[in-house]
Design a protein around this motif. Structure first.
Motif, mmCIF file in Angstrom:
data_model
loop_
_atom_site.group_PDB
_atom_site.id
_atom_site.type_symbol
_atom_site.label_atom_id
_atom_site.label_comp_id
_atom_site.label_asym_id
_atom_site.label_seq_id
_atom_site.Cartn_x
_atom_site.Cartn_y
_atom_site.Cartn_z
ATOM 1 N N LEU A 198 5.464 16.971 -10.895
ATOM 2 C CA LEU A 198 6.047 16.419 -9.679
ATOM 3 C C LEU A 198 7.540 16.726 -9.590
ATOM 4 C CD1 LEU A 198 4.367 12.872 -9.516
ATOM 5 C CD2 LEU A 198 3.742 14.931 -8.224
ATOM 6 N N LYS A 199 8.216 16.640 -10.732
ATOM 7 C CA LYS A 199 9.648 16.945 -10.763
ATOM 8 C C LYS A 199 9.902 18.397 -10.360
ATOM 9 C CE LYS A 199 11.574 17.858 -14.688
ATOM 10 N NZ LYS A 199 12.157 17.761 -16.056
ATOM 11 N N ASN A 200 9.125 19.300 -10.923
ATOM 12 C CA ASN A 200 9.317 20.721 -10.630
ATOM 13 C C ASN A 200 8.983 21.063 -9.187
ATOM 14 O OD1 ASN A 200 10.115 21.182 -13.286
ATOM 15 N ND2 ASN A 200 8.036 21.674 -13.967
ATOM 16 N N GLU A 201 8.088 20.280 -8.593
ATOM 17 C CA GLU A 201 7.697 20.502 -7.197
ATOM 18 C C GLU A 201 8.530 19.677 -6.215
ATOM 19 O OE1 GLU A 201 5.319 22.687 -6.078
ATOM 20 O OE2 GLU A 201 5.224 23.395 -8.167
ATOM 21 N N ASN A 202 9.546 18.989 -6.737
ATOM 22 C CA ASN A 202 10.409 18.129 -5.917
ATOM 23 C C ASN A 202 9.610 17.078 -5.143
ATOM 24 O OD1 ASN A 202 12.902 19.479 -6.583
ATOM 25 N ND2 ASN A 202 12.283 21.150 -5.201
ATOM 26 N N GLN A 203 8.600 16.520 -5.794
ATOM 27 C CA GLN A 203 7.741 15.525 -5.163
ATOM 28 C C GLN A 203 7.784 14.170 -5.867
ATOM 29 O OE1 GLN A 203 3.755 17.020 -4.836
ATOM 30 N NE2 GLN A 203 4.386 18.887 -3.755
ATOM 31 N N LEU A 204 8.681 14.029 -6.822
ATOM 32 C CA LEU A 204 8.671 12.826 -7.656
ATOM 33 C C LEU A 204 8.879 11.559 -6.821
ATOM 34 C CD1 LEU A 204 8.487 11.911 -10.641
ATOM 35 C CD2 LEU A 204 10.978 11.963 -10.697
ATOM 36 N N GLU A 205 9.893 11.536 -5.983
ATOM 37 C CA GLU A 205 10.189 10.325 -5.226
ATOM 38 C C GLU A 205 9.088 9.992 -4.223
ATOM 39 O OE1 GLU A 205 14.017 10.444 -3.424
ATOM 40 O OE2 GLU A 205 15.096 10.607 -5.329
ATOM 41 N N GLN A 206 8.394 11.016 -3.728
ATOM 42 C CA GLN A 206 7.335 10.777 -2.749
ATOM 43 C C GLN A 206 6.034 10.310 -3.374
ATOM 44 O OE1 GLN A 206 9.073 13.656 -2.962
ATOM 45 N NE2 GLN A 206 10.400 13.549 -1.153
ATOM 46 N N GLU A 207 5.799 10.649 -4.637
ATOM 47 C CA GLU A 207 4.489 10.443 -5.236
ATOM 48 C C GLU A 207 4.406 9.335 -6.276
ATOM 49 O OE1 GLU A 207 1.737 11.826 -4.282
ATOM 50 O OE2 GLU A 207 2.761 13.027 -2.761
ATOM 51 N N VAL A 208 5.542 8.820 -6.743
ATOM 52 C CA VAL A 208 5.464 7.777 -7.771
ATOM 53 C C VAL A 208 6.671 6.848 -7.662
ATOM 54 C CG1 VAL A 208 6.519 9.313 -9.493
ATOM 55 C CG2 VAL A 208 5.274 7.306 -10.254
ATOM 56 N N ASP A 209 6.387 5.547 -7.711
ATOM 57 C CA ASP A 209 7.438 4.531 -7.669
ATOM 58 C C ASP A 209 7.643 3.838 -9.009
ATOM 59 O OD1 ASP A 209 8.186 4.298 -4.693
ATOM 60 O OD2 ASP A 209 6.002 4.205 -4.647
ATOM 61 N N LEU A 210 6.628 3.857 -9.881
ATOM 62 C CA LEU A 210 6.720 3.115 -11.140
ATOM 63 C C LEU A 210 5.621 3.592 -12.072
ATOM 64 C CD1 LEU A 210 7.490 -0.597 -11.711
ATOM 65 C CD2 LEU A 210 5.274 0.227 -12.510
ATOM 66 N N GLN A 236 0.799 -1.215 0.000
ATOM 67 C CA GLN A 236 0.000 0.000 0.000
ATOM 68 C C GLN A 236 0.836 1.272 0.000
ATOM 69 O OE1 GLN A 236 -2.727 -0.389 3.250
ATOM 70 N NE2 GLN A 236 -4.093 -1.751 2.139
ATOM 71 N N ASN A 237 2.116 1.141 0.324
ATOM 72 C CA ASN A 237 2.965 2.331 0.313
ATOM 73 C C ASN A 237 3.596 2.570 -1.054
ATOM 74 O OD1 ASN A 237 4.606 0.050 0.518
ATOM 75 N ND2 ASN A 237 6.254 1.185 1.531
ATOM 76 N N LYS A 238 3.286 1.738 -2.026
ATOM 77 C CA LYS A 238 3.829 1.895 -3.373
ATOM 78 C C LYS A 238 2.818 2.627 -4.258
ATOM 79 C CE LYS A 238 7.521 -0.420 -2.289
ATOM 80 N NZ LYS A 238 8.816 0.277 -2.108
ATOM 81 N N ARG A 239 3.304 3.604 -5.004
ATOM 82 C CA ARG A 239 2.425 4.445 -5.815
ATOM 83 C C ARG A 239 2.732 4.238 -7.299
ATOM 84 N NH1 ARG A 239 0.093 8.392 -2.458
ATOM 85 N NH2 ARG A 239 1.039 8.425 -0.377
ATOM 86 N N LEU A 240 1.693 3.920 -8.059
ATOM 87 C CA LEU A 240 1.842 3.647 -9.482
ATOM 88 C C LEU A 240 1.140 4.721 -10.301
ATOM 89 C CD1 LEU A 240 0.978 -0.184 -9.558
ATOM 90 C CD2 LEU A 240 3.162 0.908 -8.992
ATOM 91 N N LEU A 247 13.021 6.499 -12.918
ATOM 92 C CA LEU A 247 11.686 5.953 -12.683
ATOM 93 C C LEU A 247 11.499 4.678 -13.509
ATOM 94 C CD1 LEU A 247 8.812 6.374 -11.427
ATOM 95 C CD2 LEU A 247 8.220 7.542 -13.576
ATOM 96 N N PRO A 248 11.192 3.542 -12.892
ATOM 97 C CA PRO A 248 10.947 2.320 -13.672
ATOM 98 C C PRO A 248 9.711 2.471 -14.569
ATOM 99 C CG PRO A 248 11.318 1.811 -11.349
ATOM 100 C CD PRO A 248 11.130 3.296 -11.438
ATOM 101 N N VAL A 249 9.846 2.017 -15.805
ATOM 102 C CA VAL A 249 8.745 2.093 -16.778
ATOM 103 C C VAL A 249 8.489 0.700 -17.350
ATOM 104 C CG1 VAL A 249 7.952 3.052 -18.973
ATOM 105 C CG2 VAL A 249 9.264 4.486 -17.390
ATOM 106 N N ILE A 250 7.226 0.275 -17.277
ATOM 107 C CA ILE A 250 6.805 -0.990 -17.880
ATOM 108 C C ILE A 250 5.838 -0.693 -19.012
ATOM 109 C CG2 ILE A 250 5.601 -3.180 -17.535
ATOM 110 C CD1 ILE A 250 6.372 -3.046 -14.595
ATOM 111 N N ILE A 251 6.091 -1.255 -20.177
ATOM 112 C CA ILE A 251 5.143 -1.175 -21.290
ATOM 113 C C ILE A 251 4.227 -2.391 -21.205
ATOM 114 C CG2 ILE A 251 4.877 -1.229 -23.795
ATOM 115 C CD1 ILE A 251 7.565 0.220 -24.013
ATOM 116 N N PHE A 252 2.922 -2.129 -21.131
ATOM 117 C CA PHE A 252 1.921 -3.191 -21.019
ATOM 118 C C PHE A 252 0.950 -3.011 -22.185
ATOM 119 C CE2 PHE A 252 -2.010 -4.912 -18.796
ATOM 120 C CZ PHE A 252 -1.611 -6.239 -18.850
ATOM 121 N N SER A 253 1.093 -3.850 -23.198
ATOM 122 C CA SER A 253 0.377 -3.602 -24.447
ATOM 123 C C SER A 253 0.096 -4.896 -25.194
ATOM 124 C CB SER A 253 1.213 -2.678 -25.348
ATOM 125 O OG SER A 253 0.679 -2.590 -26.648
#
Length: 301
Positions: free
Chosen positions: A218-230, A173-177, A258-264
């Protein structure tokens, strides 16, 4: 046309696609070249008992047995007035090959995903069967949702929560997608299945451009690491496709970690290398939801 004839294969991540335009009744439609293996003359069809009303039967194409789907029936158009002039578009999607009967094939157009509009304002009554609309040569071309056509015929080929139960519950639950997916149906299915696996902190976007703009915010607000994991992205989306989105992320010095998965449905052998070229950390073919979850686990463990 065969896959070997696709000399117009695009450089990876250019946000362009090539569309084969065809007709059914009075309608003009399109299919991404990357889904097309070849276009052939109709072959003798063997009828299958108790098959779906939209399925004509099966054909033998060299060493393969393919299902033939009549798109006139699927879309509610009258039967072809000249069946001998019809064509079969042999497509590969969701790790399946299917032959779609159409009434006329015209030419290939190269366009940008930015030219494709979402089909929310269409008046033709085909909103649920299309992924976008684009103006070409003075006419409106509807891009059909071939995945939905197939899933309506074979629902068992789709994504189901039951497939995830075998993984068991784990605390995530602490992981944000972030997920970029233009299909409302698939967004709902992805939320249901990923939530079952414990990933319920999900932010959805219906095109790649919107997802990128959010990441840049998020990058400009310095929130990237807090708000998205993948990030998980589809490939075919209006405004910006998944390859271009991945390329933009991996070309940015602050976003590239940032890890990126293509799901297609387009993760074929022919296209896998394109995802590698733009820097995707993983690629999973729809509807393999268990593989997707296992890959998420590995990338953000």
């Amino acid at each position: 046309m065969t896959s070997n004839d696709q000399s117009i294969l695009l450089e990876s991540g250019t946000n362009e696609l090539e569309v084969i335009v065809f007709n059914i009744g009075d309608g003009t439609f399109g299919i991404n070249v990357m889904k097309v293996r070849e276009i052939i003359q109709p072959l003798p069809v063997t009828l299958m008992p108790n098959s779906h009303p939209h399925v004509e039967g099966i054909i033998r194409l060299r060493d393969e047995i393919l299902t033939v789907v009549n798109l006139s029936k699927t879309l509610g158009f009258a039967p072809s007035a000249n069946p001998n002039g019809d064509k079969l578009i042999v497509s590969e999607l969701n790790q399946m090959k299917v032959a779609f009967r159409v009434q006329h094939v015209s030419r290939i157009h190269r366009i940008s995903w930015e030219q494709i509009e979402k089909p929310t304002d269409l008046s033709q009554g085909l909103e649920g069967m299309t992924t976008g609309v684009v103006k070409m040569d003075g006419q409106m071309v509807l891009l059909l949702d071939f995945e939905k056509v197939v899933l309506d015929i074979s629902p068992e080929k789709g994504i189901h929560v039951q497939q995830v139960k075998q993984l068991g519950m784990r605390e995530r639950q602490n992981k944000r997608l972030i997920i970029a997916e233009d299909s409302a149906i698939l967004r709902k299915l992805l939320f249901d299945t990923l939530s079952e696996a414990g990933y319920d902190q999900i932010t959805f976007f219906d095109d790649g451009q919107a997802a990128l703009e959010y990441l840049e915010y998020l990058k400009n607000e310095n929130q990237l690491e807090q708000e998205v994991d993948l990030l998980i992205t589809d490939l075919e989306m209006p405004k910006m496709d998944g390859h271009h989105l991945t390329k933009r992320i991996k070309s940015d010095k602050e976003l590239k970690s940032l890890p990126v998965i293509i799901f297609s449905s387009l993760i074929t052998k022919d296209l896998f290398y394109k995802g590698q070229e733009v820097g995707a950390d993983g690629q999973v073919s729809k509807p393999e939801i268990v593989k997707l979850i296992e890959l998420i686990d590995r990338l953000i463990a």
